[in-house]
Scaffold this motif. Structure first.
Motif, PDB file in Angstrom:
ATOM      1  N   THR A   5       0.840  -1.205   0.000  1.00  0.00           N
ATOM      2  CA  THR A   5       0.000   0.000   0.000  1.00  0.00           C
ATOM      3  C   THR A   5       0.876   1.256   0.000  1.00  0.00           C
ATOM      4  OG1 THR A   5      -1.663  -1.175   1.275  1.00  0.00           O
ATOM      5  CG2 THR A   5      -1.831   1.215   1.252  1.00  0.00           C
TER       6      THR A   5
ATOM      7  N   MET B 266       2.311   7.367  10.822  1.00  0.00           N
ATOM      8  CA  MET B 266       2.712   6.896  12.141  1.00  0.00           C
ATOM      9  C   MET B 266       1.542   6.692  13.095  1.00  0.00           C
ATOM     10  SD  MET B 266       6.450   8.601  12.575  1.00  0.00           S
ATOM     11  CE  MET B 266       6.891   7.666  13.997  1.00  0.00           C
ATOM     12  N   THR B 267       0.355   7.185  12.719  1.00  0.00           N
ATOM     13  CA  THR B 267      -0.815   6.887  13.546  1.00  0.00           C
ATOM     14  C   THR B 267      -1.712   5.851  12.865  1.00  0.00           C
ATOM     15  OG1 THR B 267      -2.033   8.743  12.626  1.00  0.00           O
ATOM     16  CG2 THR B 267      -0.844   9.140  14.666  1.00  0.00           C
TER      17      THR B 267
ATOM     18  N   PRO C 139      -2.378   1.882  11.541  1.00  0.00           N
ATOM     19  CA  PRO C 139      -1.981   0.582  12.090  1.00  0.00           C
ATOM     20  C   PRO C 139      -0.950  -0.130  11.215  1.00  0.00           C
ATOM     21  CG  PRO C 139      -4.182   0.454  11.162  1.00  0.00           C
ATOM     22  CD  PRO C 139      -3.770   1.877  11.063  1.00  0.00           C
ATOM     23  N   VAL C 140       0.194   0.488  11.037  1.00  0.00           N
ATOM     24  CA  VAL C 140       1.299  -0.137  10.308  1.00  0.00           C
ATOM     25  C   VAL C 140       2.562   0.041  11.139  1.00  0.00           C
ATOM     26  CG1 VAL C 140       0.336   0.205   8.008  1.00  0.00           C
ATOM     27  CG2 VAL C 140       1.743   1.986   8.999  1.00  0.00           C
TER      28      VAL C 140
ATOM     29  N   ARG D  39       9.299   9.639  17.792  1.00  0.00           N
ATOM     30  CA  ARG D  39       8.292   9.428  18.816  1.00  0.00           C
ATOM     31  C   ARG D  39       8.753   9.874  20.185  1.00  0.00           C
ATOM     32  NH1 ARG D  39       5.422   4.849  18.936  1.00  0.00           N
ATOM     33  NH2 ARG D  39       6.968   3.868  20.229  1.00  0.00           N
TER      34      ARG D  39
ATOM     35  N   LYS E 216      -1.720  13.110  20.805  1.00  0.00           N
ATOM     36  CA  LYS E 216      -0.660  12.338  20.139  1.00  0.00           C
ATOM     37  C   LYS E 216      -0.339  11.078  20.930  1.00  0.00           C
ATOM     38  CE  LYS E 216       1.645  15.790  17.349  1.00  0.00           C
ATOM     39  NZ  LYS E 216       2.746  16.744  17.259  1.00  0.00           N
TER      40      LYS E 216
ATOM     41  N   THR F 121      -3.147   8.521  20.273  1.00  0.00           N
ATOM     42  CA  THR F 121      -3.120   7.913  18.948  1.00  0.00           C
ATOM     43  C   THR F 121      -1.892   7.041  18.743  1.00  0.00           C
ATOM     44  OG1 THR F 121      -2.054   9.917  18.165  1.00  0.00           O
ATOM     45  CG2 THR F 121      -4.395   9.727  17.778  1.00  0.00           C
TER      46      THR F 121
ATOM     47  N   PHE G 115       1.134   8.030  18.574  1.00  0.00           N
ATOM     48  CA  PHE G 115       2.197   8.711  17.836  1.00  0.00           C
ATOM     49  C   PHE G 115       3.434   8.832  18.701  1.00  0.00           C
ATOM     50  CE2 PHE G 115       4.359  12.542  16.252  1.00  0.00           C
ATOM     51  CZ  PHE G 115       4.509  12.190  14.922  1.00  0.00           C
TER      52      PHE G 115
ATOM     53  N   ILE H 257      -0.832  -1.215  17.520  1.00  0.00           N
ATOM     54  CA  ILE H 257      -1.445  -1.468  16.208  1.00  0.00           C
ATOM     55  C   ILE H 257      -2.959  -1.631  16.356  1.00  0.00           C
ATOM     56  CG2 ILE H 257      -1.536  -3.110  14.289  1.00  0.00           C
ATOM     57  CD1 ILE H 257       1.000  -1.531  14.183  1.00  0.00           C
TER      58      ILE H 257
ATOM     59  N   LYS I 105      -4.461   1.766  17.033  1.00  0.00           N
ATOM     60  CA  LYS I 105      -4.477   2.621  15.840  1.00  0.00           C
ATOM     61  C   LYS I 105      -5.569   2.187  14.859  1.00  0.00           C
ATOM     62  CE  LYS I 105       0.410   3.835  16.111  1.00  0.00           C
ATOM     63  NZ  LYS I 105       1.737   3.583  15.551  1.00  0.00           N
ATOM     64  N   ARG I 106      -5.846   0.882  14.822  1.00  0.00           N
ATOM     65  CA  ARG I 106      -6.894   0.387  13.935  1.00  0.00           C
ATOM     66  C   ARG I 106      -8.262   0.975  14.307  1.00  0.00           C
ATOM     67  NH1 ARG I 106      -5.440  -4.048  11.226  1.00  0.00           N
ATOM     68  NH2 ARG I 106      -4.206  -4.966  12.877  1.00  0.00           N
TER      69      ARG I 106
ATOM     70  N   PHE J 224      -7.715   9.762  13.250  1.00  0.00           N
ATOM     71  CA  PHE J 224      -7.023  10.912  13.832  1.00  0.00           C
ATOM     72  C   PHE J 224      -6.896  12.025  12.805  1.00  0.00           C
ATOM     73  CE2 PHE J 224      -2.663  12.681  15.201  1.00  0.00           C
ATOM     74  CZ  PHE J 224      -3.240  13.605  16.041  1.00  0.00           C
TER      75      PHE J 224
ATOM     76  N   LEU K 142      -4.465   1.864   4.190  1.00  0.00           N
ATOM     77  CA  LEU K 142      -3.475   1.967   5.260  1.00  0.00           C
ATOM     78  C   LEU K 142      -4.087   1.565   6.606  1.00  0.00           C
ATOM     79  CD1 LEU K 142      -0.555   2.985   5.181  1.00  0.00           C
ATOM     80  CD2 LEU K 142      -1.388   5.200   5.928  1.00  0.00           C
ATOM     81  N   HIS K 143      -5.385   1.827   6.770  1.00  0.00           N
ATOM     82  CA  HIS K 143      -6.050   1.487   8.029  1.00  0.00           C
ATOM     83  C   HIS K 143      -6.705   0.116   7.981  1.00  0.00           C
ATOM     84  CE1 HIS K 143      -5.438   5.761   8.879  1.00  0.00           C
ATOM     85  NE2 HIS K 143      -5.474   5.393  10.129  1.00  0.00           N
TER      86      HIS K 143
END
Lengths: 256, 310
Positions: free
Chosen positions: A8, A104-105, A107-108, A254, B45, B48, B50, B70, B73-74, B78, B101-102
């Motif tokens: 992706t 970075m936020t 889910p990877v 981070r 931040k 989330t 970050f 992970i 974040k799923r 944000f 990406l999500h």
């Protein structure tokens, strides 16, 4: 690690090369210079071959020595110049645009982000290399070149380009400024190339170390059609180390 | 849905967030309010994933942020302070990327993108390059990005910055519409925004919570009593006296035809009696209204009280 996520990210970055003029300019510049070199090598070789036939003196010219070796050796130089333009934006631009926050936020993992970026640039290089396949095709249609050295040269160029890409990705992660990232990539790429120059005067032990460190001295075997595990291991470790350093830099965002 | 306990984040010697604890229930819309630099963005931040906190813990959708980033974040959408958009991509292409990406499965991406475009009314510009859009549109694209994977929790950092008044109202309506299905935390330093969209507000100043309540309760808490203002046709001394005698009335002051009546907060419903007294004295009531202390005043009071303590 999820390959889907890597893909992706890689696909977005790869497309982005073609959304901007970068890909077109880099590919056009690359092919123009390569085409000119191929033409020059070929006509020079023809003249030599003619001379050999008419006067039957000197040694019989070989396509490998006369065309293949110089052509792919020069391709390395051109990649040294062009790859900074390919890699400089990879992370620097994301930082500038704040889109790094999206990555970075999401889910990877960091590894997926880095590999995605690395492969997007690698894919562009592979496309450039694929376009140069026309030169060996011309040689095969008109002459009788050896396949081995050509295949080995492609493998060598691919690995060497991977090293530049890894280096470029690392410098791109260090700064928001693309020019700085590109300049550092070029300077350090050149340094890793020329580092073996000092080996003559560095004494036997350090001389060996410097020769082994040099990116270009590991290419010599490939140019002669030899695929040496040591060279492959060197290139792969170089790439891996660059990606590892990039991972450390991204992780440090981070903590700031 | 969100549990934060004793969260602390320091940058070197500077403490951005200091021992923050709060909870947000499923379906709530909570406003994070505070002056610039109060620690709102830092808290967001951390939530989330970050950046990690210095100490303390945060749980989102049942997952610990630091142990299971992970999964967290799923479940989060944000929108950072600067919308994270790529100017060289078309709107729908970008949303498709954000969905992928999500973790939205490939076959549902198109539907997810269409849904997000509709919610943020971006259908008209779906194939335009984000770089050619105005700031307001980019902000909406950023919001669409946060919504595209239909997350349980939405974290929006100043979602209406840079929008024109019409767009602000649209976005506020949109956020209100998300309540119930989604849990929303939004930050703002603009008070009417929080009043318009949130059920509960958390006021942060210098990295600490200074107040946390519903808007109504915060208002009465600071008010310490209610104030009514009454405009009359014929103000008279006897009439003012009669109003003053109504049980629960603390004080009455008159400036010309305008009477300001202060009530003890515990005295219950007194409006009928006040108006009846005024009518009985034939002052001719023209207007009667409750005066509210605005959220601005609450906010200033809360944050200045904090200043005194420091």
């Amino acid at each position: 690690m999820n390959i889907g996520n890597v893909w992706t990210i890689a696909r977005r970055d790869y497309r982005s090369y073609f959304n901007s003029p970068i890909a077109y300019i880099v590919i056009a510049g690359f092919l123009t210079i390569m085409g000119w070199m191929f033409f020059f090598n070929l006509s020079h070789f023809n003249a030599q071959a003619m001379q050999y036939q008419v006067f039957s003196q000197g040694k019989s010219p070989s396509i490998t020595d006369g065309i293949i070796r110089p052509l792919y050796g020069n391709m390395n130089v051109i990649f040294l110049f062009l790859i900074p333009f390919i890699t400089m934006r990879l992370i620097a631009e994301e930082r500038k645009l704040h889109t790094i926050e999206l990555l970075m936020t999401a889910p990877v993992t960091l590894t997926e982000i880095i590999l995605g970026k690395f492969f997007s640039a690698y894919l562009l290089v592979i496309v450039m290399l694929a376009l140069t396949l026309v030169y060996p095709i011309i040689l095969f249609l008109t002459g009788n070149p050896e396949l081995g050295p050509i295949a080995a040269s492609y493998l060598g160029v691919l690995l060497l380009a991977g090293c530049y890409l890894s280096l470029g990705l690392f410098f791109s992660s260090l700064t928001e400024n693309q020019i700085v990232a590109g300049a550092l990539t070029f300077a350090s790429g050149l340094f890793f190339w020329l580092v073996s120059w000092a080996s003559q005067s560095a004494g036997p032990v350090w001389g060996d170390v410097l020769t082994h460190l040099s990116l270009i001295s590991h290419y010599q075997n490939f140019g002669q059609g030899l695929i040496n595990t040591g060279d492959i291991v060197y290139y792969l470790s170089f790439i891996g180390f660059g990606l590892f350093l990039t991972h450390r830099v991204l992780d440090s965002f981070r903590w700031r | 849905m969100i549990q934060v306990s004793h969260l602390t984040k320091s940058y070197g010697h500077r403490t951005a967030v200091n021992d923050l604890s709060f909870e947000v229930q499923k379906g709530e819309v909570v406003g994070f309010l505070g002056p610039n630099g109060a620690g709102k963005s830092t808290t967001m931040k951390i939530l989330t994933g970050f950046m990690p906190a210095t100490s303390g813990s945060a749980k989102v959708a049942g997952f610990e942020v630091f142990e299971n980033p992970i999964e967290v974040k799923r479940n989060i959408g944000f929108l950072p302070e600067t919308p994270p958009v790529y100017p060289d991509m078309a709107v729908d292409e970008y949303l498709g990327f954000a969905a992928g990406l999500h973790g939205v499965p490939k076959r549902s991406i198109k539907a997810a993108v269409d849904g997000a475009l509709e919610k943020t009314s971006l259908g008209d510009v779906r194939s335009r390059l984000i770089g050619n859009l105005s700031k307001g549109y980019r902000q909406r694209v950023g919001l669409a990005q946060a919504l595209v994977h239909n997350p349980q929790v939405l974290i929006l950092d100043e979602p209406t910055v840079g929008l024109d008044p019409k767009q602000i109202i649209e976005i506020r309506e949109l956020i209100k519409g998300l309540a119930g299905d989604h849990t929303v935390i939004l930050s703002s330093h603009i008070l009417p925004e929080v009043t318009a969209t949130c059920q509960r507000i958390i006021v942060i100043n210098k990295g600490q919570i200074v107040a946390e309540d519903t808007i109504e309760r915060l208002t009465t808490r600071i008010n310490k009593g209610l104030i009514y203002s009454m405009t009359v046709k014929n103000p008279s001394a006897s009439g003012i006296d009669a109003v003053r005698k109504v049980p629960g009335v603390k004080s009455v002051s008159a400036v010309g035809p305008k009477l300001v009546v202060e009530i003890n907060p515990i005295s219950g419903e007194t409006r009928d009696l006040i108006v009846a007294a005024a009518v009985h004295e034939s002052m001719g009531v023209l207007e009667f209204s409750a005066e509210r202390v605005s959220l601005e005043e609450i906010f200033l009071q809360l944050t200045t009280v904090e200043d005194h303590q420091v």
